[in-house]
Scaffold this motif. Structure first.
Motif, PDB file in Angstrom:
ATOM      1  N   ALA A 119       0.826  -1.211   0.000  1.00  0.00           N
ATOM      2  CA  ALA A 119       0.000   0.000   0.000  1.00  0.00           C
ATOM      3  C   ALA A 119       0.859   1.260   0.000  1.00  0.00           C
ATOM      4  O   ALA A 119       0.558   2.231  -0.702  1.00  0.00           O
ATOM      5  CB  ALA A 119      -0.945  -0.007   1.201  1.00  0.00           C
ATOM      6  N   ILE A 120       1.943   1.244   0.765  1.00  0.00           N
ATOM      7  CA  ILE A 120       2.855   2.397   0.797  1.00  0.00           C
ATOM      8  C   ILE A 120       3.484   2.593  -0.573  1.00  0.00           C
ATOM      9  O   ILE A 120       3.529   3.711  -1.097  1.00  0.00           O
ATOM     10  CB  ILE A 120       3.924   2.215   1.895  1.00  0.00           C
ATOM     11  CG1 ILE A 120       3.278   2.335   3.272  1.00  0.00           C
ATOM     12  CG2 ILE A 120       5.058   3.224   1.733  1.00  0.00           C
ATOM     13  CD1 ILE A 120       4.156   1.870   4.428  1.00  0.00           C
ATOM     14  N   ALA A 121       3.975   1.525  -1.183  1.00  0.00           N
ATOM     15  CA  ALA A 121       4.599   1.623  -2.507  1.00  0.00           C
ATOM     16  C   ALA A 121       3.612   2.149  -3.546  1.00  0.00           C
ATOM     17  O   ALA A 121       3.952   3.023  -4.353  1.00  0.00           O
ATOM     18  CB  ALA A 121       5.153   0.263  -2.934  1.00  0.00           C
ATOM     19  N   GLU A 122       2.382   1.639  -3.516  1.00  0.00           N
ATOM     20  CA  GLU A 122       1.364   2.097  -4.470  1.00  0.00           C
ATOM     21  C   GLU A 122       1.041   3.576  -4.254  1.00  0.00           C
ATOM     22  O   GLU A 122       0.908   4.335  -5.217  1.00  0.00           O
ATOM     23  CB  GLU A 122       0.095   1.262  -4.343  1.00  0.00           C
ATOM     24  CG  GLU A 122       0.251  -0.145  -4.870  1.00  0.00           C
ATOM     25  CD  GLU A 122      -0.928  -1.051  -4.542  1.00  0.00           C
ATOM     26  OE1 GLU A 122      -1.841  -0.629  -3.784  1.00  0.00           O
ATOM     27  OE2 GLU A 122      -0.932  -2.189  -5.049  1.00  0.00           O
ATOM     28  N   THR A 123       0.948   3.987  -3.005  1.00  0.00           N
ATOM     29  CA  THR A 123       0.652   5.390  -2.692  1.00  0.00           C
ATOM     30  C   THR A 123       1.785   6.290  -3.154  1.00  0.00           C
ATOM     31  O   THR A 123       1.546   7.354  -3.732  1.00  0.00           O
ATOM     32  CB  THR A 123       0.390   5.558  -1.183  1.00  0.00           C
ATOM     33  OG1 THR A 123      -0.693   4.715  -0.812  1.00  0.00           O
ATOM     34  CG2 THR A 123       0.059   6.986  -0.834  1.00  0.00           C
ATOM     35  N   GLN A 124       3.019   5.871  -2.934  1.00  0.00           N
ATOM     36  CA  GLN A 124       4.159   6.666  -3.364  1.00  0.00           C
ATOM     37  C   GLN A 124       4.222   6.774  -4.882  1.00  0.00           C
ATOM     38  O   GLN A 124       4.549   7.833  -5.418  1.00  0.00           O
ATOM     39  CB  GLN A 124       5.451   6.082  -2.791  1.00  0.00           C
ATOM     40  CG  GLN A 124       5.552   6.291  -1.298  1.00  0.00           C
ATOM     41  CD  GLN A 124       6.710   5.553  -0.651  1.00  0.00           C
ATOM     42  OE1 GLN A 124       7.233   4.574  -1.188  1.00  0.00           O
ATOM     43  NE2 GLN A 124       7.116   6.010   0.533  1.00  0.00           N
ATOM     44  N   MET A 125       3.878   5.702  -5.580  1.00  0.00           N
ATOM     45  CA  MET A 125       3.852   5.741  -7.047  1.00  0.00           C
ATOM     46  C   MET A 125       2.758   6.690  -7.542  1.00  0.00           C
ATOM     47  O   MET A 125       2.988   7.443  -8.489  1.00  0.00           O
ATOM     48  CB  MET A 125       3.643   4.333  -7.616  1.00  0.00           C
ATOM     49  CG  MET A 125       4.876   3.451  -7.520  1.00  0.00           C
ATOM     50  SD  MET A 125       4.595   1.763  -8.118  1.00  0.00           S
ATOM     51  CE  MET A 125       3.900   2.038  -9.721  1.00  0.00           C
ATOM     52  N   GLU A 126       1.591   6.644  -6.909  1.00  0.00           N
ATOM     53  CA  GLU A 126       0.491   7.530  -7.300  1.00  0.00           C
ATOM     54  C   GLU A 126       0.874   8.988  -7.063  1.00  0.00           C
ATOM     55  O   GLU A 126       0.576   9.848  -7.880  1.00  0.00           O
ATOM     56  CB  GLU A 126      -0.768   7.190  -6.506  1.00  0.00           C
ATOM     57  CG  GLU A 126      -1.390   5.881  -6.884  1.00  0.00           C
ATOM     58  CD  GLU A 126      -2.442   5.395  -5.889  1.00  0.00           C
ATOM     59  OE1 GLU A 126      -2.779   6.132  -4.948  1.00  0.00           O
ATOM     60  OE2 GLU A 126      -2.921   4.244  -6.065  1.00  0.00           O
ATOM     61  N   GLU A 127       1.532   9.260  -5.952  1.00  0.00           N
ATOM     62  CA  GLU A 127       1.940  10.632  -5.649  1.00  0.00           C
ATOM     63  C   GLU A 127       3.010  11.139  -6.605  1.00  0.00           C
ATOM     64  O   GLU A 127       3.056  12.331  -6.909  1.00  0.00           O
ATOM     65  CB  GLU A 127       2.446  10.729  -4.202  1.00  0.00           C
ATOM     66  CG  GLU A 127       1.350  10.568  -3.168  1.00  0.00           C
ATOM     67  CD  GLU A 127       1.861  10.518  -1.744  1.00  0.00           C
ATOM     68  OE1 GLU A 127       3.103  10.488  -1.533  1.00  0.00           O
ATOM     69  OE2 GLU A 127       1.024  10.535  -0.826  1.00  0.00           O
ATOM     70  N   ALA A 128       3.853  10.236  -7.087  1.00  0.00           N
ATOM     71  CA  ALA A 128       4.939  10.620  -7.994  1.00  0.00           C
ATOM     72  C   ALA A 128       4.476  10.730  -9.445  1.00  0.00           C
ATOM     73  O   ALA A 128       5.166  11.338 -10.259  1.00  0.00           O
ATOM     74  CB  ALA A 128       6.083   9.613  -7.883  1.00  0.00           C
ATOM     75  N   ALA A 129       3.335  10.143  -9.753  1.00  0.00           N
ATOM     76  CA  ALA A 129       2.849  10.150 -11.142  1.00  0.00           C
ATOM     77  C   ALA A 129       2.479  11.563 -11.556  1.00  0.00           C
ATOM     78  O   ALA A 129       1.882  12.313 -10.775  1.00  0.00           O
ATOM     79  CB  ALA A 129       1.647   9.222 -11.277  1.00  0.00           C
ATOM     80  N   PRO A 130       2.835  11.920 -12.794  1.00  0.00           N
ATOM     81  CA  PRO A 130       2.455  13.258 -13.266  1.00  0.00           C
ATOM     82  C   PRO A 130       0.936  13.364 -13.414  1.00  0.00           C
ATOM     83  O   PRO A 130       0.265  12.391 -13.737  1.00  0.00           O
ATOM     84  CB  PRO A 130       3.137  13.376 -14.627  1.00  0.00           C
ATOM     85  CG  PRO A 130       3.458  11.984 -15.035  1.00  0.00           C
ATOM     86  CD  PRO A 130       3.544  11.152 -13.786  1.00  0.00           C
ATOM     87  N   THR A 131       0.412  14.531 -13.106  1.00  0.00           N
ATOM     88  CA  THR A 131      -1.014  14.746 -13.248  1.00  0.00           C
ATOM     89  C   THR A 131      -1.304  15.289 -14.635  1.00  0.00           C
ATOM     90  O   THR A 131      -0.516  16.040 -15.198  1.00  0.00           O
ATOM     91  CB  THR A 131      -1.528  15.734 -12.182  1.00  0.00           C
ATOM     92  OG1 THR A 131      -0.797  16.939 -12.286  1.00  0.00           O
ATOM     93  CG2 THR A 131      -1.413  15.158 -10.793  1.00  0.00           C
ATOM     94  N   ALA A 132      -2.451  14.888 -15.159  1.00  0.00           N
ATOM     95  CA  ALA A 132      -2.804  15.316 -16.519  1.00  0.00           C
ATOM     96  C   ALA A 132      -3.459  16.659 -16.539  1.00  0.00           C
ATOM     97  O   ALA A 132      -3.988  17.166 -15.663  1.00  0.00           O
ATOM     98  CB  ALA A 132      -3.749  14.272 -17.133  1.00  0.00           C
TER      99      ALA A 132
END
Length: 132
Positions: A119-132
């Motif tokens: 869950a932490i890894a997924e959250t960190q990936m979502e936070e790092a993903a560029p927003t459209a």
């Protein structure tokens, strides 16, 4: 249903878990489960999470410990993500899980480490993903 408490709870639930999660939970609730969604939103989020005695980050850590003790891994992953949104660090989550290993058992804590790490890894990936 107390509409004021429900609305208050819905606001807090969205702030902690995010709009997408809450929308999905409410939208996908069957007619059978709809009353449960309303109860959770009104009482868990509107009544308890709005109380002044603990900060949201503290409530998140308490929930992580309880969900580990109960082996409720789906809810654990949800509350780990919410904890991060509440400002809890992965280090704090790790410390709570180490504490639970002693008091509720190593097998439960090992599984919670697996769930929380993902869950932490997924959250960190979502936070790092560029927003459209």
């Amino acid at each position: 249903m107390n509409q004021e408490l429900f609305d208050k709870g819905l606001k807090i639930r969205r702030e902690v878990l995010g709009d997408a999660y809450v929308d999905n939970s409410l939208k996908n609730a069957s007619a059978f489960a709809q009353d449960m969604q309303e109860l959770v939103t009104q009482y868990c989020w509107g009544e308890v999470w709005s109380r002044p005695g603990l900060e949201r980050s503290q409530r998140s850590l308490v929930n992580i410990a309880m969900l580990t003790a109960l082996n409720r891994n789906h809810e654990l992953a949800t509350h780990v993500r919410g904890a991060i949104r509440n400002g809890v660090t992965p280090e704090q989550i790790k410390e709570v899980l180490l504490q639970t290993a002693i008091y509720v058992g190593v097998p439960a804590a090992l599984e919670s480490f697996r769930v929380a790490g993902k869950a932490i890894a997924e959250t960190q990936m979502e936070e790092a993903a560029p927003t459209a």
